[in-house]
Design a protein around this motif. Structure first.
Motif, PDB file in Angstrom:
ATOM      1  N   TRP A  54     -49.494 -38.774 -21.276  1.00 50.62           N
ATOM      2  CA  TRP A  54     -48.411 -38.288 -22.134  1.00 50.62           C
ATOM      3  C   TRP A  54     -47.164 -39.111 -21.866  1.00 50.62           C
ATOM      4  CZ3 TRP A  54     -43.562 -36.095 -21.133  1.00 50.62           C
ATOM      5  CH2 TRP A  54     -42.932 -35.483 -22.226  1.00 50.62           C
ATOM      6  N   SER A  56     -43.030 -39.527 -22.572  1.00 47.90           N
ATOM      7  CA  SER A  56     -41.828 -38.803 -22.960  1.00 47.90           C
ATOM      8  C   SER A  56     -41.017 -39.591 -23.982  1.00 47.90           C
ATOM      9  CB  SER A  56     -40.964 -38.515 -21.728  1.00 47.90           C
ATOM     10  OG  SER A  56     -39.716 -37.987 -22.111  1.00 47.90           O
ATOM     11  N   ARG A  63     -41.725 -28.661 -18.106  1.00 43.94           N
ATOM     12  CA  ARG A  63     -42.688 -27.876 -17.327  1.00 43.94           C
ATOM     13  C   ARG A  63     -44.074 -28.420 -17.613  1.00 43.94           C
ATOM     14  NH1 ARG A  63     -44.390 -21.487 -18.186  1.00 43.94           N
ATOM     15  NH2 ARG A  63     -45.885 -21.382 -16.439  1.00 43.94           N
ATOM     16  N   VAL A  64     -44.790 -28.771 -16.571  1.00 42.67           N
ATOM     17  CA  VAL A  64     -46.154 -29.290 -16.679  1.00 42.67           C
ATOM     18  C   VAL A  64     -47.099 -28.229 -16.126  1.00 42.67           C
ATOM     19  CG1 VAL A  64     -47.738 -31.141 -16.038  1.00 42.67           C
ATOM     20  CG2 VAL A  64     -45.295 -31.636 -16.341  1.00 42.67           C
ATOM     21  N   SER A  65     -48.003 -27.745 -16.961  1.00 39.46           N
ATOM     22  CA  SER A  65     -48.905 -26.682 -16.517  1.00 39.46           C
ATOM     23  C   SER A  65     -50.285 -26.867 -17.139  1.00 39.46           C
ATOM     24  CB  SER A  65     -48.346 -25.304 -16.883  1.00 39.46           C
ATOM     25  OG  SER A  65     -48.213 -25.174 -18.293  1.00 39.46           O
ATOM     26  N   ILE A  86     -52.622 -36.084 -10.951  1.00 40.76           N
ATOM     27  CA  ILE A  86     -51.550 -36.214 -11.933  1.00 40.76           C
ATOM     28  C   ILE A  86     -50.527 -37.191 -11.368  1.00 40.76           C
ATOM     29  CG2 ILE A  86     -49.780 -35.046 -13.291  1.00 40.76           C
ATOM     30  CD1 ILE A  86     -51.323 -32.452 -12.941  1.00 40.76           C
ATOM     31  N   LYS A  88     -46.936 -39.553 -12.143  1.00 39.33           N
ATOM     32  CA  LYS A  88     -45.784 -39.865 -12.970  1.00 39.33           C
ATOM     33  C   LYS A  88     -45.593 -41.375 -12.946  1.00 39.33           C
ATOM     34  CE  LYS A  88     -40.810 -39.046 -13.520  1.00 39.33           C
ATOM     35  NZ  LYS A  88     -39.588 -38.432 -12.927  1.00 39.33           N
ATOM     36  N   PHE A 121     -46.871 -39.176 -17.844  1.00 37.36           N
ATOM     37  CA  PHE A 121     -47.691 -38.370 -16.952  1.00 37.36           C
ATOM     38  C   PHE A 121     -49.147 -38.733 -17.245  1.00 37.36           C
ATOM     39  CE2 PHE A 121     -44.008 -35.394 -17.352  1.00 37.36           C
ATOM     40  CZ  PHE A 121     -43.593 -35.471 -16.033  1.00 37.36           C
ATOM     41  N   ALA A 140     -53.939 -29.091 -20.497  1.00 38.78           N
ATOM     42  CA  ALA A 140     -52.605 -29.449 -20.015  1.00 38.78           C
ATOM     43  C   ALA A 140     -51.554 -29.195 -21.085  1.00 38.78           C
ATOM     44  CB  ALA A 140     -52.567 -30.915 -19.593  1.00 38.78           C
ATOM     45  N   ILE A 142     -47.200 -29.643 -21.754  1.00 41.75           N
ATOM     46  CA  ILE A 142     -45.916 -30.166 -21.308  1.00 41.75           C
ATOM     47  C   ILE A 142     -44.846 -29.620 -22.234  1.00 41.75           C
ATOM     48  CG2 ILE A 142     -44.552 -32.237 -20.894  1.00 41.75           C
ATOM     49  CD1 ILE A 142     -47.137 -33.708 -20.313  1.00 41.75           C
TER      50      ILE A 142
END
Length: 222
Positions: A54, A56, A63-65, A86, A88, A121, A140, A142
């Protein structure tokens, strides 16, 4: 590829590169078919992980969940599960989990992190020594999060000042509802008009310092 900032990629031995979509199999897959990304499942090859990436389009905080679990839990000699990571920007490790070959429960992740436009990410699934039956489910999400700048209490009401997630400029989401609209301007105007007689900064007196506490937030209000 590229929908909502997401791409599907695979390691080719030197770098992660985008996978091509196969209309016949309805999968993103490598040329030799050993690395695949399906609607939910991800299939790595030995020494060749796959990744959902992903990118940006804005500065701010997110929030990443989500969760991961094995999709294929068949047993066979030598099967040893996968490792999910994961990253960055490809190098900063944010989360890691080893899944046994038969782990149909898996694990979840949930964290908030500051980002800049262009940050990535990568959700990477890597095979162990044996890549058999390694299909793994990934879910996932975001979501943009407001960056809290300050809180003020005026006439018994608490006001939260937050920086909206924007790619340029600085905006204030005063009511912390995730949107920048007229209600934020109205809330600011109301707070500012009351400041002259209210101790906004909590120092025990109502003075110009209280006006400053509000007016320093004004830049960017539309």
């Amino acid at each position: 590829q590229g929908a909502k900032g997401w791409t599907n990629e695979a390691w080719d031995g030197t770098a992660f590169k985008r996978l091509n979509y196969s209309y016949s199999t309805e999968q993103y897959r490598s040329a030799d078919g050993t690395q695949k990304i399906l609607a939910e499942g991800m299939v790595p090859a030995k020494d060749k992980p796959v990744a959902r990436v992903w990118t940006s389009e804005a500065d701010g905080k997110v929030r990443v969940s989500g969760s991961v679990k094995k999709a294929d839990i068949r047993a066979a000699s030598g099967v040893d599960g996968v490792t999910v990571r994961i990253y960055k920007n490809g190098t900063e490790l944010l989360w890691e989990k080893k899944l046994a070959y038969n782990d149909a429960v898996g694990a979840s992740f949930d964290f908030e992190i500051a980002i800049q436009e262009g940050d990535t990410f990568s959700f990477v699934v890597d095979a162990g020594k044996n890549a058999a039956y390694d299909e793994t489910y990934l879910s996932a999400s975001i979501e943009p999060r407001p960056v809290i700048l300050d809180t003020l209490t005026l006439n018994g009401k608490q006001y939260t000042f937050a920086q909206a997630v924007k790619s340029s400029g600085q905006f204030l989401d005063l009511n912390n509802d995730g949107r920048l609209d007229s209600s934020d301007s109205s809330r600011f105007s109301s707070a500012l008009s009351k400041t002259a007689s209210v101790d906004a900064n909590g120092d025990g007196s109502a003075d110009m310092e209280d006006i400053a506490a509000i007016s320093r937030m004004e830049q960017g209000i539309k």
